[in-house]
Every structure is written in C-alpha cells, then in structure tokens.
Write an enzyme that holds these catalytic residues in place. Structure first.
Site, PDB file in Angstrom:
ATOM      1  N   SER A 159       5.050 -25.134  14.898  1.00  0.00           N
ATOM      2  CA  SER A 159       3.659 -25.475  14.597  1.00  0.00           C
ATOM      3  C   SER A 159       2.892 -25.851  15.531  1.00  0.00           C
ATOM      4  CB  SER A 159       3.439 -26.388  13.316  1.00  0.00           C
ATOM      5  OG  SER A 159       4.231 -25.935  12.095  1.00  0.00           O
ATOM      6  N   ILE A 203       2.364 -29.271  16.256  1.00  0.00           N
ATOM      7  CA  ILE A 203       1.500 -30.014  15.686  1.00  0.00           C
ATOM      8  C   ILE A 203       1.930 -31.457  16.279  1.00  0.00           C
ATOM      9  CG2 ILE A 203       0.811 -31.421  13.518  1.00  0.00           C
ATOM     10  CD1 ILE A 203      -0.330 -28.650  13.941  1.00  0.00           C
ATOM     11  N   HIS A 247       2.363 -35.005  15.153  1.00  0.00           N
ATOM     12  CA  HIS A 247       2.187 -35.800  13.865  1.00  0.00           C
ATOM     13  C   HIS A 247       1.663 -37.231  14.085  1.00  0.00           C
ATOM     14  CE1 HIS A 247       3.835 -32.543  11.608  1.00  0.00           C
ATOM     15  NE2 HIS A 247       4.528 -32.404  12.302  1.00  0.00           N
ATOM     16  N   VAL A 289      27.176 -23.061  28.218  1.00  0.00           N
ATOM     17  CA  VAL A 289      28.265 -23.952  28.647  1.00  0.00           C
ATOM     18  C   VAL A 289      29.419 -23.428  27.640  1.00  0.00           C
ATOM     19  CG1 VAL A 289      29.210 -26.293  28.257  1.00  0.00           C
ATOM     20  CG2 VAL A 289      26.784 -25.995  29.129  1.00  0.00           C
ATOM     21  N   LYS A 317       7.433 -30.904   5.512  1.00  0.00           N
ATOM     22  CA  LYS A 317       5.957 -31.419   5.155  1.00  0.00           C
ATOM     23  C   LYS A 317       5.277 -30.230   4.575  1.00  0.00           C
ATOM     24  CE  LYS A 317       6.345 -34.366   9.202  1.00  0.00           C
ATOM     25  NZ  LYS A 317       7.516 -34.228   9.587  1.00  0.00           N
ATOM     26  N   ARG A 341      14.605 -24.777  12.925  1.00  0.00           N
ATOM     27  CA  ARG A 341      14.573 -26.362  13.080  1.00  0.00           C
ATOM     28  C   ARG A 341      16.157 -26.761  12.961  1.00  0.00           C
ATOM     29  NH1 ARG A 341      10.789 -24.332   9.132  1.00  0.00           N
ATOM     30  NH2 ARG A 341      10.456 -26.256   7.901  1.00  0.00           N
ATOM     31  N   SER A 369      11.322 -31.791  13.001  1.00  0.00           N
ATOM     32  CA  SER A 369      10.049 -32.268  12.904  1.00  0.00           C
ATOM     33  C   SER A 369      10.181 -33.896  12.464  1.00  0.00           C
ATOM     34  CB  SER A 369       9.259 -31.728  12.041  1.00  0.00           C
ATOM     35  OG  SER A 369       7.783 -32.340  11.745  1.00  0.00           O
ATOM     36  N   CYS A 393      -5.843  -8.903  30.926  1.00  0.00           N
ATOM     37  CA  CYS A 393      -5.640  -9.167  29.332  1.00  0.00           C
ATOM     38  C   CYS A 393      -7.075  -9.421  28.773  1.00  0.00           C
ATOM     39  CB  CYS A 393      -4.605 -10.372  29.061  1.00  0.00           C
ATOM     40  SG  CYS A 393      -4.618 -10.740  27.195  1.00  0.00           S
ATOM     41  N   CYS A 396      -2.273  -4.716  27.702  1.00  0.00           N
ATOM     42  CA  CYS A 396      -1.957  -5.425  28.825  1.00  0.00           C
ATOM     43  C   CYS A 396      -0.132  -5.530  29.427  1.00  0.00           C
ATOM     44  CB  CYS A 396      -2.493  -6.978  28.716  1.00  0.00           C
ATOM     45  SG  CYS A 396      -1.801  -7.878  27.672  1.00  0.00           S
TER      46      CYS A 396
END
Length: 477
Positions: free
Chosen positions: A45, A47, A49, A172, A250, A311, A338, A400, A442
């Site tokens: 997002s 964000i 927080h 790895v 959230k 996530r 998050s 662009c 582009c």
C-alpha cells in the site's frame, strides 16, 4: 571473509545495509531476484502508519512509532517520495466507535502524538467524499504515504555509494556454520565466508533461518489484491482512509499515493504459494464492495492496474528481530508484515546497532556519502529545464507521455549505483510505464534505451525476471 552478508534486498535488507554502511565494515547484500525491491517491497500500500494499531509492548509497536518519526528526514536524505497525509479510521456504528476508543487508548500507550476521535461533521468537512453513513473516526495526522520501491532502491544505492556490494541473481542454497562465522553457498556454486549473517529474506526468511537454527519458524504468505486508479481519481481523498481493522489486517483502505494516484485494497487471504501474485475476480470484487462503504464515488473505470502483494505472516504474532539463540552472529528480520514498511528505518538502525556491538571494535566512517542528485525533470522550473537540456539534450526528449519522463532520466537510472537493467527496473526508478497506458506506448522505447545503454541485443532485455522475455525473435529481415 566479509564482515556482514545481508540476505534479501527488500526494504528491511536495504535499511540495514544503509545503516551498516556508516561503519568501516565489508558488507555484501545477496538478492535472489534479477533486481532489488522485487518482492513485498514492490507490491504494497505504501502507507507509513501512525502506530496506534500495534499492541503495546510489542516490537511492532516500538518500531512503528520510531520508524514513522524517521521517515520524513530519511526520505529527504535519500531523495525518496514522502507525504504526511494523515489517516482516518472510520466507524459506521456506535459499536465501531468503541473500537476507535480502544485504538485511541492503544495509540496513547504507544506514544503516538496528536491522535483525536472526531465526529461526523468534522470528518465530512475534512473528507467530503467519505460516506455520509460515517459516525466517527480516529484521526492520526502523523500517518503518510511513500514510494516503497523507491525507498528501498535509494537506500541500497546509498549503501553501494558507501562501499556495500549488492549482488542480484544470488539465491542462497545452503549456510554452513564455521568455527568463526558462516559460509553462504549460492545455487550457482559461489561461496562467501562472513562473520555475520542478516536474514532479511522476506517471505523466505523462514527457509533461511531453518538452514542454521533448530528454532524453526514458519512463514505463510498473505495475499492482498489492489486497484491502482488513474490520477484523475487522486484527489478523491486527502487522508489515508481505513475502516475498523479485523483480526487478519487493517482492512480495505482508500488512499492517495505519493505520486498522485488513488490506491484501493487490499484483500487478506492466506496462500501456500510464495511466488504467485496473480489477481482473482473474487478478490477484486471484494475490494470494490468493501471500498465503497468508505467512499461511494470511486470510479473504478479509471483503474489502470491491478496487482497482488504477498505479506510475510509468521507463526509468531510479533516481528522476529535479533540474534538467533542457537546461531550466534546470525540475525533475523522476519515476519515483518504491516507495519513493516513503516518500521523498516527503525529496524535497520537497531539491527545495525546490534551487529556493531556484537562484532566489537567497529569504527564509524568519517564521511557518509550522499546519493547523487536525481533530476525529476517535470518538477523543474522553465529556466531549470532549459539549463538541464542545454547540458544534456536527452532531457528534452519525452519518452513516457503519461508521466512526462524524459530519455535523460531513463539513461540516468540505468547508470546509477544499483541501476536498472530491466523494463520494470526503469519503471520503479523513474516511472515510465506507471501512467494510464502502463507502458503501452513508452515500453518499446524504454527497451531500446536499455539495450543501447547496456550494449545488449533487444531480445536480451527482459520485463523483470530472468526469462520474462518481451521479444522472441525477428519476424522479418
């Protein structure tokens, strides 16, 4: 032998490399992908927080509050986008108002400044496009938005300027304990010996940890699907708009982006696949249905891109940060869902401190070099533009049209430290292809410029990953 190997070139590895580069240490960053910032740090997002949501006393709460306070100065330092927009958590019933009170009290315990619970009249004055069904909201003026891949790339660029070696296509496979330190073995056979290992492998941090520790952890990806809307929708809201959070996250947010678009999402569904980031009709329908509860007038016909970000949901309810108990000199940065992006600067700073203390007798560099200035052509005055074009005519050629990005800017990001070598790599660094046509016009020109500047054939230039070819061969001579 090097002093530190950091596994993973997402925002956590980048923030740690940035802080460690301030010391007289020999450091390598290993990234399994063809470019940096290609995992969770690319698809989220964006964000920053405020910090009222994390349970008091947790690492999440600690690093969220500290990270938020660092963002503005850090982004100025490394030339990454950041806007302190503020955020609103909306309540649509008196029952949800009680939840706002809990978040408010938690925020006070976490040391989050300027929190207020505000009423409907003030909310609609602040955000006239929010649903009239709103009852109250938690207002957090310290929340903000950033460009997550730009933060990551600029942190790594600065680390490289200050002597850190960043290796891509470096997956790895095995880590062996040595009498002093570790041997890190890659899938291509390369081997590196190091005193310290930092595991910042994101979704794969459990697999890296489990190579050396009997204290096993498990990470399950949580998928989040999004809409990214054109800039004509970018002023629909000024703050980041949340709904009351649930047990899995959230919830669906509606927010301006750091570049003037509108982002809507995400969903929150567990998956077993750490690589698959496709969208689903069910997921996108769920985002739309939830978002219009907050802001009814979102015009989803102005959608320019859908994406899915994964996530890292660990089997620990908190971030996993620090030296592993049965693996000395091995440090984990794991399970950083998050508010991971917000927390990254503080986590990087703290983990760097832990490593320096563990190694002992480590001196700080007398000089910490800054990033070379990056020209954002359309932000210049007419006089400044004329001067730049006079020095380099490539800044006078728009490649662009959606984002007004010039050839000069594209050439620059190819040749910077940790520079672009793919079409999406250029896109992340200076935004050609981020606009309404998503590279339809582009894209071929960016590909041509990459081939020219890297001295490669056109069909060697990939979209993002190795094997993600764009051209397969000639159709005519």
């Amino acid at each position: 032998m090097v002093d530190v190997i950091i596994i993973g070139a997402g925002v956590m590895g980048a923030a740690t490399a940035y802080e460690l580069a301030k010391y007289n240490l020999k450091i390598k960053v290993l990234e399994k992908e063809h470019d940096v910032s290609n995992g969770t740090s690319k698809a989220n997002s964006g964000i920053v927080h405020a910090g009222y949501d994390a349970k008091e006393g947790t690492l999440m709460a600690k690093y969220n509050a500290l990270g938020n306070s660092m963002y503005e100065e850090l982004c100025k330092e490394i030339d990454a986008p950041f806007k302190r927009t503020g955020s609103l958590v909306l309540a649509f019933s008196e029952e949800e108002r009680e939840h706002l009170k809990q978040l408010y009290e938690r925020g006070l315990k976490n040391g989050i400044p300027e929190l207020r619970i505000i009423e409907k009249e003030e909310i609609l004055k602040m955000e006239p496009n929010v649903s009239g069904e709103v009852v109250a909201a938690l207002y957090a003026p310290t929340a903000g938005v950033t460009g997550p891949w730009e933060v990551t790339i600029k942190l790594l660029e600065n680390a490289a300027i200050n002597g850190v070696e960043v290796l891509t296509d470096a997956k790895v496979e095995k880590i062996e304990k040595l009498e002093k330190g570790y041997k890190v073995i890659l899938t291509d056979g390369r081997e590196f010996e190091t005193k310290v290992v930092v595991n910042a492998a994101g979704l794969f941090a459990d697999e890296i940890n489990n190579l050396v520790s009997s204290k096993k952890i498990k990470i399950t990806p949580r998928a989040g699907e999004y809409y990214l809307l054109d800039k004509v929708q970018g002023n629909l809201v000024n703050n980041v708009i949340f709904q009351c959070p649930t047990k899995v996250g959230k919830g669906v947010l509606v927010a301006p982006t750091a570049h003037g678009n509108l982002i809507v999402g995400p969903t929150a569904s567990l998956t077993d696949d750490k690589e698959y980031v496709g969208n689903t009709l069910v997921g996108l329908d769920a985002v739309r249905a939830a978002a219009v509860k907050s802001v009814k007038d979102i015009n989803f016909r102005d959608n320019i891109k859908n994406f899915n970000g994964l996530r890292a949901e660990s089997d620990c309810p908190d971030f996993i940060i620090g030296e592993v108990e049965d693996a000395p000199y091995f440090f984990n940065i794991a399970g950083t869902k998050s508010p991971g992006l917000t927390s990254a600067p503080a986590i990087g700073l703290d983990v760097a401190r832990m490593i320096v203390e563990k190694l002992g007798d480590v001196s700080k560099k007398e000089e910490h070099k800054k990033n070379r200035p990056q020209i954002h052509f359309m932000e210049l005055s007419s006089e400044e533009k004329a001067e730049v074009i006079k020095k380099d005519p490539r800044y006078g050629r728009i490649i662009c049209r959606c984002e007004s990005i010039t050839e000069g800017e594209i050439v620059d990001v190819i040749h910077r430290m940790v520079g672009a070598k793919t079409v999406d790599g250029v896109k992340k660094r200076c935004r050609p292809g981020m606009g309404r046509c998503q590279g339809g016009f582009c894209g071929p020109r960016v590909q041509e410029i990459l081939a020219r500047e890297l001295n490669k054939n056109l069909d060697e230039i990939v979209q993002d990953k190795v094997g993600a070819y764009i051209l397969t061969g000639e159709t005519k001579k």
